[in-house]
Design an enzyme around this catalytic site. Structure first.
Site, PDB file in Angstrom:
ATOM      1  N   GLN A   1       0.729  -1.321  -0.050  1.00 22.51           N
ATOM      2  CA  GLN A   1       0.009  -0.035   0.031  1.00 22.51           C
ATOM      3  C   GLN A   1       0.803   1.290   0.242  1.00 22.51           C
ATOM      4  O   GLN A   1       1.744   1.346   0.834  1.00 22.51           O
ATOM      5  CB  GLN A   1      -0.794  -0.095   1.042  1.00 22.51           C
ATOM      6  CG  GLN A   1      -1.731  -1.166   1.430  1.00 22.51           C
ATOM      7  CD  GLN A   1      -1.174  -2.444   2.085  1.00 22.51           C
ATOM      8  OE1 GLN A   1      -0.018  -2.200   2.249  1.00 22.51           O
ATOM      9  NE2 GLN A   1      -2.269  -3.094   2.698  1.00 22.51           N
TER      10      GLN A   1
ATOM     11  N   GLN B   1      -1.808   1.122  -4.995  1.00 16.27           N
ATOM     12  CA  GLN B   1      -2.966   0.581  -4.082  1.00 16.27           C
ATOM     13  C   GLN B   1      -3.040   1.667  -2.927  1.00 16.27           C
ATOM     14  O   GLN B   1      -1.885   2.221  -2.460  1.00 16.27           O
ATOM     15  CB  GLN B   1      -2.398  -0.634  -3.367  1.00 16.27           C
ATOM     16  CG  GLN B   1      -3.312  -1.221  -2.555  1.00 16.27           C
ATOM     17  CD  GLN B   1      -2.975  -2.776  -2.237  1.00 16.27           C
ATOM     18  OE1 GLN B   1      -2.110  -3.343  -2.841  1.00 16.27           O
ATOM     19  NE2 GLN B   1      -3.518  -3.081  -1.196  1.00 16.27           N
ATOM     20  N   ASP B   2      -4.111   1.915  -2.366  1.00  9.25           N
ATOM     21  CA  ASP B   2      -4.471   2.936  -1.388  1.00  9.25           C
ATOM     22  C   ASP B   2      -3.997   4.273  -1.906  1.00  9.25           C
ATOM     23  O   ASP B   2      -3.363   4.902  -0.845  1.00  9.25           O
ATOM     24  CB  ASP B   2      -4.136   2.305  -0.100  1.00  9.25           C
ATOM     25  CG  ASP B   2      -4.400   0.836   0.413  1.00  9.25           C
ATOM     26  OD1 ASP B   2      -5.494   0.482  -0.425  1.00  9.25           O
ATOM     27  OD2 ASP B   2      -4.382   0.719   1.660  1.00  9.25           O
TER      28      ASP B   2
ATOM     29  N   ASP C   1      -8.550  -0.310  -3.472  1.00  4.63           N
ATOM     30  CA  ASP C   1      -9.054   0.537  -2.508  1.00  4.63           C
ATOM     31  C   ASP C   1      -8.426   1.806  -2.409  1.00  4.63           C
ATOM     32  O   ASP C   1      -7.908   2.536  -1.579  1.00  4.63           O
ATOM     33  CB  ASP C   1      -8.689  -0.206  -1.013  1.00  4.63           C
ATOM     34  CG  ASP C   1      -9.065  -1.544  -0.912  1.00  4.63           C
ATOM     35  OD1 ASP C   1     -10.312  -1.828  -1.623  1.00  4.63           O
ATOM     36  OD2 ASP C   1      -8.517  -2.121  -0.026  1.00  4.63           O
TER      37      ASP C   1
ATOM     38  N   ARG D   1     -15.626  -2.141  -1.577  1.00  4.62           N
ATOM     39  CA  ARG D   1     -15.620  -3.110  -0.605  1.00  4.62           C
ATOM     40  C   ARG D   1     -15.857  -2.783   0.861  1.00  4.62           C
ATOM     41  O   ARG D   1     -15.623  -1.659   1.396  1.00  4.62           O
ATOM     42  CB  ARG D   1     -14.088  -3.822  -0.674  1.00  4.62           C
ATOM     43  CG  ARG D   1     -13.609  -4.270  -1.813  1.00  4.62           C
ATOM     44  CD  ARG D   1     -12.418  -5.383  -1.793  1.00  4.62           C
ATOM     45  NE  ARG D   1     -11.236  -4.660  -1.178  1.00  4.62           N
ATOM     46  CZ  ARG D   1     -10.350  -5.476  -0.609  1.00  4.62           C
ATOM     47  NH1 ARG D   1     -10.418  -6.766  -0.553  1.00  4.62           N
ATOM     48  NH2 ARG D   1      -9.067  -4.912   0.104  1.00  4.62           N
TER      49      ARG D   1
END
Length: 395
Positions: free
Chosen positions: A213, A235-236, A257, A313
């Site tokens: 992340q 990611q993130d 995410d 999610r």
């Protein structure tokens, strides 16, 4: 107690008091008790101190913050009062950051931030000239009222490449974690960013990779606004951690995410772009309780990109996300939403669409625990009232 120890104790007391009491005033203002509390403190300490300068068009929340300073200035403890007099000097100035030495006041954004008073009560504009600034930036909790303004999101970029498994420098040698991976971290109220790109240069991780992340920006404070900004990562990407936030005409890119956290945020006119080579998820909203007034609302946005994308999610048991008047490309997985591997969350999440368009917006294939909102159900999510914007937002 030595003089050094007393100084440190005093600094800590000031910091804690500011955070606790200022938070209380914000909450009081939201629940209609701010004026009564103000009368009470005036009666106890009439005419003891003047409030710091506040702009004539200051919002009620900003005025409440200044009222607290007047209250603290009336305390009889002279040492404490002198410390406040030194720390609470209102600042209304512009500082310029330029990579070329001598072309501005500072050559790095962090240096400009560090030049501000420890407790900042006046709007300071940090104007960042065009260039790529390879640095990690953090704004401390008491440095409120900061605006960071670039020359354009395509021209002014701040970047770094930490991931969750990056080992921090120093004797402890521990991974920084997702929270600490942020290229740009904001911990103070009334932050504004305009025309900037915040980038985490870590590559898009392979599916299932651990510790990869990489946050481009983390916002962990109330009353923040972002206009014409880009958030780029793998990611993130955007850690929308805590507080009420407004994003307008922004670009957000990532894979899994890539908008996540437990803030109460309105995304208006934003372009969300997925770069996942296989599967990804746009949101991971972390509302943990039915009583939490948090969630993400996307209004008049666009969702495009590559791979197959879930709209969200259920990171939090009561995760809440709504898309309204939003165009969705054909990358959206027909089911739309994922329960984080926990079927019990299907009974508690709030996932909705309202008058969305595009090939990915077809509601027919959605999970039966999401909803197509009625006009009445959608109403709270499609205006600034969702984030109490009329109370504090001024751009």
């Amino acid at each position: 107690m030595s003089s050094m120890s007393r100084a440190r104790f005093l600094a800590s007391a000031v910091a804690v008091a500011v955070l606790l009491v200022a938070s209380g005033n914000v909450e009081a203002g939201r629940h209609g008790h701010g004026r009564a509390a103000h009368r009470h403190t005036k009666g106890l300490r009439p005419g003891k101190a003047r409030a710091p300068a506040v702009a004539a068009n200051a919002t009620s929340v900003e005025q409440g913050f200044a009222r607290w300073v007047r209250f603290m200035g009336g305390l009889e403890h002279s040492v404490f009062q002198r410390a406040l007099n030194r720390a609470l000097v209102p600042t209304t100035r512009v500082v310029v950051v330029d990579k070329t030495p001598g072309a501005g006041d500072f050559t790095s954004i962090q240096a400009a931030v560090d030049s501000l008073p420890v407790i900042n009560l006046g709007r300071v504009v940090i104007r960042v000239n065009a260039g790529t600034y390879t640095e990690k930036v953090s704004i401390s909790p008491l440095r409120a009222f900061v605006t960071v303004e670039g020359a354009g999101a395509d021209k002014t970029i701040v970047q770094w490449g930490d991931t969750a498994d990056t080992v921090a420098a120093g004797p402890w040698s521990r991974p920084v974690g997702t929270f600490g991976s942020a290229t740009f971290a904001v911990n103070s109220q009334f932050f504004v960013a305009k025309n900037m790109t915040f980038r985490n240069t870590a590559p898009v991780p392979r599916p299932g990779a651990l510790g990869k992340q990489g946050v481009a920006l983390r916002i962990s404070a109330d009353n923040a606004a972002f206009v014409g900004c880009s958030f780029v990562g793998g990611q993130d990407t955007l850690y929308d951690h805590l507080g009420r936030h407004y994003y307008r005409d922004c670009y957000i890119e990532g894979s899994v995410d890539f908008i996540f956290g437990n803030a109460l945020s309105l995304y208006e006119g934003c372009h969300v772009h997925a770069v996942s080579p296989q599967y990804g998820a746009l949101t991971a909203q972390n509302r943990k309780s039915l009583l939490d007034d948090t969630g993400f609302s996307f209004l008049n946005c666009r969702v495009t990109g590559s791979g197959a994308l879930y709209l969200g999610r259920a990171w939090g048991t009561f995760s809440r996300v709504v898309f309204a008047y939003t165009y969705m490309d054909n990358i959206i997985i027909p089911r739309g939403w994922y329960n984080w591997g926990d079927p019990t969350r299907e009974m508690t999440v709030f996932y909705g669409q309202y008058k969305c368009t595009g090939p990915g917006a077809n509601y027919a294939g959605r999970v039966d625990w999401s909803r197509e909102l009625t006009d009445e159900e959608a109403k709270p999510f499609i205006s600034l009232s969702f984030i109490d914007g009329l109370e504090w937002l001024r751009l």
